[in-house]
Design an enzyme around this catalytic site. Structure first.
Site, PDB file in Angstrom:
ATOM      1  N   HIS A 200       0.810  -1.216   0.000  1.00  0.00           N
ATOM      2  CA  HIS A 200       0.000   0.000   0.000  1.00  0.00           C
ATOM      3  C   HIS A 200       0.846   1.270   0.000  1.00  0.00           C
ATOM      4  O   HIS A 200       0.391   2.315  -0.412  1.00  0.00           O
ATOM      5  CB  HIS A 200      -0.888  -0.054   1.243  1.00  0.00           C
ATOM      6  CG  HIS A 200      -2.205   0.560   1.063  1.00  0.00           C
ATOM      7  ND1 HIS A 200      -2.807   1.278   2.065  1.00  0.00           N
ATOM      8  CD2 HIS A 200      -3.030   0.623   0.027  1.00  0.00           C
ATOM      9  CE1 HIS A 200      -3.941   1.734   1.648  1.00  0.00           C
ATOM     10  NE2 HIS A 200      -4.100   1.360   0.408  1.00  0.00           N
TER      11      HIS A 200
ATOM     12  N   HIS B  47      -8.977  10.515  -0.752  1.00  0.00           N
ATOM     13  CA  HIS B  47      -8.224   9.261  -0.809  1.00  0.00           C
ATOM     14  C   HIS B  47      -7.020   9.365   0.126  1.00  0.00           C
ATOM     15  O   HIS B  47      -6.311   8.402   0.369  1.00  0.00           O
ATOM     16  CB  HIS B  47      -7.774   8.970  -2.240  1.00  0.00           C
ATOM     17  CG  HIS B  47      -7.190   7.611  -2.419  1.00  0.00           C
ATOM     18  ND1 HIS B  47      -5.827   7.399  -2.522  1.00  0.00           N
ATOM     19  CD2 HIS B  47      -7.769   6.397  -2.480  1.00  0.00           C
ATOM     20  CE1 HIS B  47      -5.593   6.109  -2.673  1.00  0.00           C
ATOM     21  NE2 HIS B  47      -6.742   5.465  -2.636  1.00  0.00           N
TER      22      HIS B  47
ATOM     23  N   LYS C  15      -5.136   9.795   3.768  1.00  0.00           N
ATOM     24  CA  LYS C  15      -5.400   9.229   5.100  1.00  0.00           C
ATOM     25  C   LYS C  15      -4.599  10.058   6.095  1.00  0.00           C
ATOM     26  O   LYS C  15      -3.373  10.193   5.927  1.00  0.00           O
ATOM     27  CB  LYS C  15      -4.940   7.776   5.186  1.00  0.00           C
ATOM     28  CG  LYS C  15      -5.736   6.834   4.304  1.00  0.00           C
ATOM     29  CD  LYS C  15      -5.093   6.654   2.935  1.00  0.00           C
ATOM     30  CE  LYS C  15      -5.859   5.621   2.166  1.00  0.00           C
ATOM     31  NZ  LYS C  15      -5.967   5.953   0.726  1.00  0.00           N
TER      32      LYS C  15
ATOM     33  N   LYS D 275       3.115   4.393  -0.633  1.00  0.00           N
ATOM     34  CA  LYS D 275       3.227   5.254  -1.826  1.00  0.00           C
ATOM     35  C   LYS D 275       4.367   6.236  -1.561  1.00  0.00           C
ATOM     36  O   LYS D 275       4.250   7.131  -0.717  1.00  0.00           O
ATOM     37  CB  LYS D 275       1.914   5.946  -2.096  1.00  0.00           C
ATOM     38  CG  LYS D 275       0.822   4.894  -2.448  1.00  0.00           C
ATOM     39  CD  LYS D 275      -0.561   5.443  -2.434  1.00  0.00           C
ATOM     40  CE  LYS D 275      -1.551   4.413  -2.955  1.00  0.00           C
ATOM     41  NZ  LYS D 275      -1.756   3.287  -2.018  1.00  0.00           N
TER      42      LYS D 275
END
Ligand SMILES: CNc1ccc(C(=O)O)c(C(=O)O)c1
Length: 461
Positions: free
Chosen positions: A117, A345, A347, A119
């Protein structure tokens, strides 16, 4: 247009936090002119003369990604770190094949249901190395009309002598090397050497990462929510200051969290996020936990309409097992940043004052609200089991010239010329509870009562 700022100017005017949002199409231009970058801006020559780069991510559109580089950089070595397995790995290999400068590195995912996950970008310039940690997939849709977060490091210069450590008081460099070591991937070795060879003493954020595994002994506190707990216990707020300050979580997906809020959300995860210096971590009461998660109307009325909910994959199957979560939800509201209609999108997690004017810390990360991302204690709390790779950066006031909290605002026009550092929030604080009659967004529930921005309904496959 010549009136548009050079990316480097946008970068420099939004220091010291260096925390940007992605540019959003079809909102008033002023909300993209300050504190916002797109991928072309980040990769532009004004940010540095590129020699090679590396992207860690979950989803890739390789031809689109290459087009975000200036023409003169498109043939340079590019490593993509992904988590695809089986048929999907063949697909990404086929997509990369036509581009001789693109190579791939598969992250091992040995625990079921884990995802890669994280990035992150490594940008190696003629003059040094820049690290970018963010929340957007490398697909055009993630950079068009959503709210995404981006931390951009300074250009770290080469070490003057290999004998120097070149780390910062936040331990960012050693944490990053430890994170990379967890991949046990030979193709990452050149980038580990690049990081080793650069002086990262200017890094002013703490790294909060997750790697798959069953972490025990002192490894237990290197990852997930126990890493955040460790940093907050050692360098977080005094309990006296934050006694009545809520923890605010904001995310775009939710895992299965158990049959009651006490089990993991409050007594494990909540205890880590409410950790303070010295004070033994008290249990966070539900009344002091606000969870910003898009309501059905947040999605319906968004710039993308119901389709915007495709990347907010909360399933009714999971939700129906945890009805106790709904009363904690708050709407996505971002009037200050002009992004109330840009599906989140991003977090983020923070400990902020009840009036929303200050924060004791702020975290931007890839991690959604799930045990897979943050970890769950097992074997009588002796091991922390994490399924996925995640990465985020934590802002603490004392590393930005503030005392024990920083002033925060989503009205960022005041940020550049402020004498004191003001943290640029991605959304408005304090959070707003759902309006009567609204419900959380569920990706797999049809919406045929009210049309969306485009007059269409939602009939998921
Ligand atoms: C199962 N795969 C994913 C679930 C959620 C997300 C998210 O970030 O919300 C992502 C992603 O976009 O990386 C992937």
């Amino acid at each position: 247009a010549s009136t548009e700022k050079m990316p480097l100017d946008s970068f420099e005017e939004f220091q010291p936090f260096s925390f940007f949002l992605t540019k959003v199409s079809d909102i008033p231009q002023r909300h993209n002119a300050m504190g916002a970058m797109n991928l072309r801006d980040i990769l532009s020559a004004s940010m540095g003369e590129l020699k090679s780069s590396c992207h860690f991510n979950f989803m890739f559109e390789i031809p689109w990604l290459l087009k975000q580089y200036p023409e003169e950089f498109r043939k340079m070595p590019l490593l993509l770190v992904h988590g695809e397995q089986g048929r999907q790995e063949l697909d990404i290999k086929a997509e990369a094949d036509p581009f001789s400068n693109v190579s791939l590195c598969r992250a091992p995912l040995d625990i079921p249901y884990g995802t890669h996950h994280t990035k992150m970008m490594f940008l190696l310039y003629e003059t040094g190395l820049r690290v970018v940690i963010h929340t957007a997939n490398l697909i055009s849709n993630d950079w068009y009309q959503k709210t995404q977060g981006i931390w951009i490091s300074p250009v770290f210069p080469p070490l003057k002598s290999p004998a120097e450590k070149g780390d910062s008081p936040t331990g960012f460099k050693s944490d990053l090397l430890q994170y990379l070591a967890a991949y046990k991937a030979p193709r990452l070795a050149p980038w580990e050497r690049h990081i080793q060879a650069h002086d990262m003493s200017a890094a002013n954020v703490h790294m909060i990462g997750s790697v798959p595994g069953r972490h025990t002994l002192n490894n237990k506190h290197h990852w997930g929510h126990l890493k955040l707990k460790k940093v907050l216990s050692e360098r977080g707020p005094d309990s006296g200051l934050v006694k009545n300050w809520p923890v605010v979580g904001q995310f775009s997906s939710i895992g299965s969290l158990g049959t009651s809020k006490e089990i993991w959300l409050l007594n494990e995860w909540g205890q880590s996020l409410s950790a303070c210096k010295k004070e033994p971590s008290a249990i966070l009461p539900a009344s002091k936990l606000n969870l910003i998660f898009p309501s059905k109307d947040n999605i319906r009325l968004s710039l993308e309409g119901y389709n915007g909910g495709g990347c907010v994959p909360y399933s009714i199957k999971t939700a129906s097992k945890q009805p106790w979560l709904t009363p904690l939800f708050c709407q996505w509201v971002s009037e200050g940043r002009g992004r109330s209609k840009a599906v989140p999108h991003i977090k983020t997690y923070t400990r902020c004052s009840p009036d929303g004017s200050q924060a004791a810390w702020f975290l931007v990360t890839s991690a959604n609200l799930s045990k897979a991302a943050w970890g769950v204690l097992e074997k009588d709390r002796s091991q922390l089991m994490i399924r996925s790779y995640e990465l985020g950066v934590l802002f603490l006031p004392q590393f930005f010239g503030c005392k024990n909290a920083f002033k925060v605002t989503s009205h960022v026009e005041e940020v550049p010329q402020s004498k004191i550092p003001i943290f640029p929030l991605p959304y408005d604080l304090p959070p707003k509870t759902y309006v009567k009659g609204d419900r959380p967004w569920f990706v797999d529930v049809p919406c045929v009562d009210l049309p969306d921005t485009f007059g269409t309904m939602w009939c998921p496959p």
